[in-house]
Design a protein around this motif. Structure first.
Motif, PDB file in Angstrom:
ATOM      1  N   CYS A  44       8.316   3.268   3.178  1.00 23.05           N
ATOM      2  CA  CYS A  44       8.196   4.494   4.248  1.00 23.05           C
ATOM      3  C   CYS A  44       9.583   4.882   4.566  1.00 23.05           C
ATOM      4  CB  CYS A  44       7.112   4.221   5.184  1.00 23.05           C
ATOM      5  SG  CYS A  44       7.536   4.858   6.831  1.00 23.05           S
ATOM      6  N   ASP A  45      10.417   3.843   5.037  1.00 21.05           N
ATOM      7  CA  ASP A  45      11.668   4.071   5.503  1.00 21.05           C
ATOM      8  C   ASP A  45      12.616   4.608   4.422  1.00 21.05           C
ATOM      9  OD1 ASP A  45      10.772   2.494   7.793  1.00 21.05           O
ATOM     10  OD2 ASP A  45      12.044   0.812   7.242  1.00 21.05           O
ATOM     11  N   ALA A  46      12.550   4.316   3.248  1.00 17.09           N
ATOM     12  CA  ALA A  46      13.370   4.817   2.211  1.00 17.09           C
ATOM     13  C   ALA A  46      12.977   6.388   2.077  1.00 17.09           C
ATOM     14  CB  ALA A  46      13.364   4.150   0.963  1.00 17.09           C
ATOM     15  N   THR A  47      11.666   6.724   1.915  1.00 17.36           N
ATOM     16  CA  THR A  47      11.497   8.017   1.544  1.00 17.36           C
ATOM     17  C   THR A  47      11.374   8.950   2.826  1.00 17.36           C
ATOM     18  OG1 THR A  47       8.995   7.505   2.367  1.00 17.36           O
ATOM     19  CG2 THR A  47       9.630   7.332  -0.154  1.00 17.36           C
ATOM     20  N   ALA A  48      11.245   8.599   4.046  1.00 13.67           N
ATOM     21  CA  ALA A  48      11.318   9.137   5.037  1.00 13.67           C
ATOM     22  C   ALA A  48      12.880   9.627   5.308  1.00 13.67           C
ATOM     23  CB  ALA A  48      10.842   8.556   6.433  1.00 13.67           C
ATOM     24  N   MET A  49      13.682   8.713   5.329  1.00 16.01           N
ATOM     25  CA  MET A  49      15.224   8.838   5.525  1.00 16.01           C
ATOM     26  C   MET A  49      15.700   9.913   4.571  1.00 16.01           C
ATOM     27  SD  MET A  49      16.351   4.791   6.825  1.00 16.01           S
ATOM     28  CE  MET A  49      15.564   4.298   8.111  1.00 16.01           C
ATOM     29  N   GLY A  94       1.081   3.923   8.875  1.00 17.36           N
ATOM     30  CA  GLY A  94       2.374   4.352   8.585  1.00 17.36           C
ATOM     31  C   GLY A  94       3.114   5.317   9.261  1.00 17.36           C
ATOM     32  N   ALA A  95       2.274   5.880  10.223  1.00 17.78           N
ATOM     33  CA  ALA A  95       2.957   6.783  11.198  1.00 17.78           C
ATOM     34  C   ALA A  95       4.018   6.486  11.924  1.00 17.78           C
ATOM     35  CB  ALA A  95       1.867   7.515  11.840  1.00 17.78           C
ATOM     36  N   GLY A  96       3.895   5.498  12.495  1.00 16.85           N
ATOM     37  CA  GLY A  96       4.877   4.913  13.604  1.00 16.85           C
ATOM     38  C   GLY A  96       6.224   4.845  12.777  1.00 16.85           C
ATOM     39  N   ASP A  97       6.119   3.968  11.710  1.00 20.39           N
ATOM     40  CA  ASP A  97       7.077   3.594  10.872  1.00 20.39           C
ATOM     41  C   ASP A  97       7.937   4.904  10.289  1.00 20.39           C
ATOM     42  OD1 ASP A  97       7.928   0.951  10.491  1.00 20.39           O
ATOM     43  OD2 ASP A  97       6.486   0.599   9.201  1.00 20.39           O
ATOM     44  N   THR A  98       7.078   6.152  10.266  1.00 20.11           N
ATOM     45  CA  THR A  98       7.566   7.138   9.457  1.00 20.11           C
ATOM     46  C   THR A  98       8.376   7.904  10.476  1.00 20.11           C
ATOM     47  OG1 THR A  98       5.657   7.569   8.082  1.00 20.11           O
ATOM     48  CG2 THR A  98       7.102   9.512   8.740  1.00 20.11           C
ATOM     49  N   LEU A  99       7.851   7.980  11.746  1.00 17.28           N
ATOM     50  CA  LEU A  99       8.727   8.542  12.962  1.00 17.28           C
ATOM     51  C   LEU A  99       9.891   7.799  13.390  1.00 17.28           C
ATOM     52  CD1 LEU A  99       8.597  10.314  15.463  1.00 17.28           C
ATOM     53  CD2 LEU A  99       7.503   8.523  16.769  1.00 17.28           C
ATOM     54  N   THR A 100      10.147   6.614  13.557  1.00 11.73           N
ATOM     55  CA  THR A 100      10.916   5.591  13.588  1.00 11.73           C
ATOM     56  C   THR A 100      12.144   5.838  12.852  1.00 11.73           C
ATOM     57  OG1 THR A 100       9.542   4.178  14.828  1.00 11.73           O
ATOM     58  CG2 THR A 100      11.825   3.344  14.556  1.00 11.73           C
ATOM     59  N   ALA A 101      11.891   5.854  11.525  1.00  6.55           N
ATOM     60  CA  ALA A 101      12.651   5.902  10.208  1.00  6.55           C
ATOM     61  C   ALA A 101      13.227   7.659  10.190  1.00  6.55           C
ATOM     62  CB  ALA A 101      12.065   5.779   8.867  1.00  6.55           C
ATOM     63  N   SER A 131       0.828  -1.150  -0.130  1.00  7.92           N
ATOM     64  CA  SER A 131       0.017   0.021   0.026  1.00  7.92           C
ATOM     65  C   SER A 131       0.714   1.260  -0.085  1.00  7.92           C
ATOM     66  CB  SER A 131      -0.736   0.160   1.280  1.00  7.92           C
ATOM     67  OG  SER A 131      -0.199   0.263   2.425  1.00  7.92           O
ATOM     68  N   GLY A 132       2.262   1.160   0.313  1.00 11.50           N
ATOM     69  CA  GLY A 132       3.061   2.251   0.407  1.00 11.50           C
ATOM     70  C   GLY A 132       2.931   3.080   1.804  1.00 11.50           C
ATOM     71  N   ALA A 133       1.929   2.481   2.618  1.00  6.71           N
ATOM     72  CA  ALA A 133       1.924   3.221   3.871  1.00  6.71           C
ATOM     73  C   ALA A 133       2.960   3.375   4.855  1.00  6.71           C
ATOM     74  CB  ALA A 133       0.679   2.856   4.408  1.00  6.71           C
ATOM     75  N   GLY A 134       3.406   2.197   5.111  1.00  4.64           N
ATOM     76  CA  GLY A 134       4.853   1.850   5.665  1.00  4.64           C
ATOM     77  C   GLY A 134       5.650   1.179   5.216  1.00  4.64           C
ATOM     78  N   GLY A 135       6.252   0.344   6.218  1.00  2.00           N
ATOM     79  CA  GLY A 135       7.454  -0.738   5.694  1.00  2.00           C
ATOM     80  C   GLY A 135       8.569  -0.232   5.034  1.00  2.00           C
TER      81      GLY A 135
END
Length: 315
Positions: free
Chosen positions: A43-48, A231-238, A36-40
């Motif tokens: 998410c990590d690649a784009t947030a970082m 995907g908010a938690g993954d976004t924050l952690t990334a 879905s592109g929400a997390g995972g």
């Protein structure tokens, strides 16, 4: 609001010692693929990248999900996880290790062994809501995480309700456990710092608290407006892992990561029929196309900040 402890905690990263020619700081990120592109890993690649670091994405498996819910997970063999991680880590300097959803106790064991081999590289670990999964798989995963990975973890991130149920299942106090109670429970398992999100406050606000067993190090308060995000938690952690890799101290990185997430949620969008997805590249909108507050979707952090509502339904 941010309260800094006089003894500002710093994590001993290799980022400060990396040569300028190394370029962007690198984060080894273990996570699942989220279609879905929400997390995972997406998410990590784009947030970082958004906060100025380079993601080294290690796939641990794949969710079956849409923007409404997760219905299944297909894990990769732990040898495949290990081969991915060690191959890239031998080629590029790793400043921080970020752990999202791994899926099996065997893969957690592989990651814990690698973290031990790279002693001195901080580990930022996120515990998501696993209520979509079967009970026996949840129990096995949480037990392995507790025994194998928490002793290697520098910063644990999770929603208040998720961490409370996991780390303090027998809590019998008259009040709900606070961030320091959760941080103390995590510390007894080897974690020096815990970022507890989604704490309810009076007057429609929530708090997000970085704590050690001894003290609240910093906290950030946001308005509580009903919305459900994927995907908010993954976004924050990334973002937190990436900012630590760039050399920020822990309180500053936590503050910046929370404010980055807040902007992502402000500009969140609903591409499907389910939850809102954070826009992790909000700053890349062409000039004049930013969402106006009065016209944009009402997607500020709500009671479900960083996780979907707890649901006993099994798939």
């Amino acid at each position: 609001m941010t309260d800094h402890n006089p003894d500002t905690p710093t994590l001993d990263t290799d980022a400060a010692d990396a040569e300028e020619s190394a370029g962007l700081a690198c984060i080894l990120s273990f996570n699942a693929n989220d279609p879905s592109g929400a997390g995972g890993l997406t998410c990590d690649a784009t947030a970082m990248a958004s906060v100025g670091a380079h993601c080294l994405p290690v796939c641990t498996g794949a969710y079956v999900r849409d923007t409404s819910s997760i219905t299944d997970f297909y894990p990769l063999d732990e040898e495949a996880v290990d081969d991915q991680a060690r191959t890239v880590a031998e080629d590029m300097p790793v400043q921080v290790i970020k752990v999202g959803f791994v899926g099996t106790p065997e893969s957690l064991a592989i990651i814990a062994e690698l973290a031990d081999d790279y002693d001195g590289v901080p580990v930022v670990a996120y515990m998501p809501n696993l209520s979509w999964w079967e009970d026996h798989k949840i129990d096995a995963y949480l037990d392995a995480f507790r025994e194998l990975l928490l002793p290697q973890t520098s910063v644990l991130v999770g929603h208040h309700s998720t961490l409370r149920r996991w780390l303090l299942p027998d809590w019998s106090g008259e009040r709900n456990p606070g961030p320091r109670d959760i941080a103390k429970a995590a510390s007894e398992l080897g974690v020096p710092y815990t970022l507890v999100t989604g704490l309810p406050l009076p007057e429609q606000h929530i708090d997000n608290v970085l704590a050690s067993p001894e003290t609240v190090i910093s906290h950030e308060k946001f308005e509580h407006i009903e919305a459900v995000f994927a995907g908010a938690g993954d976004t924050l952690t990334a973002a937190l892992a990436a900012l630590l890799a760039t050399g920020m101290d822990l309180p500053e990185a936590t503050n910046e990561a929370l404010h980055y997430l807040d902007r992502c949620l402000d500009e969140g969008f609903r591409p499907g029929m389910g939850q809102v997805i954070p826009d992790r590249l909000f700053w890349a909108l062409p000039e004049g196309e930013e969402t106006d507050e009065e016209e944009g979707p009402d997607v500020h952090p709500g009671a479900d900040y960083f996780e979907v509502p707890f649901n006993e339904t099994k798939h």
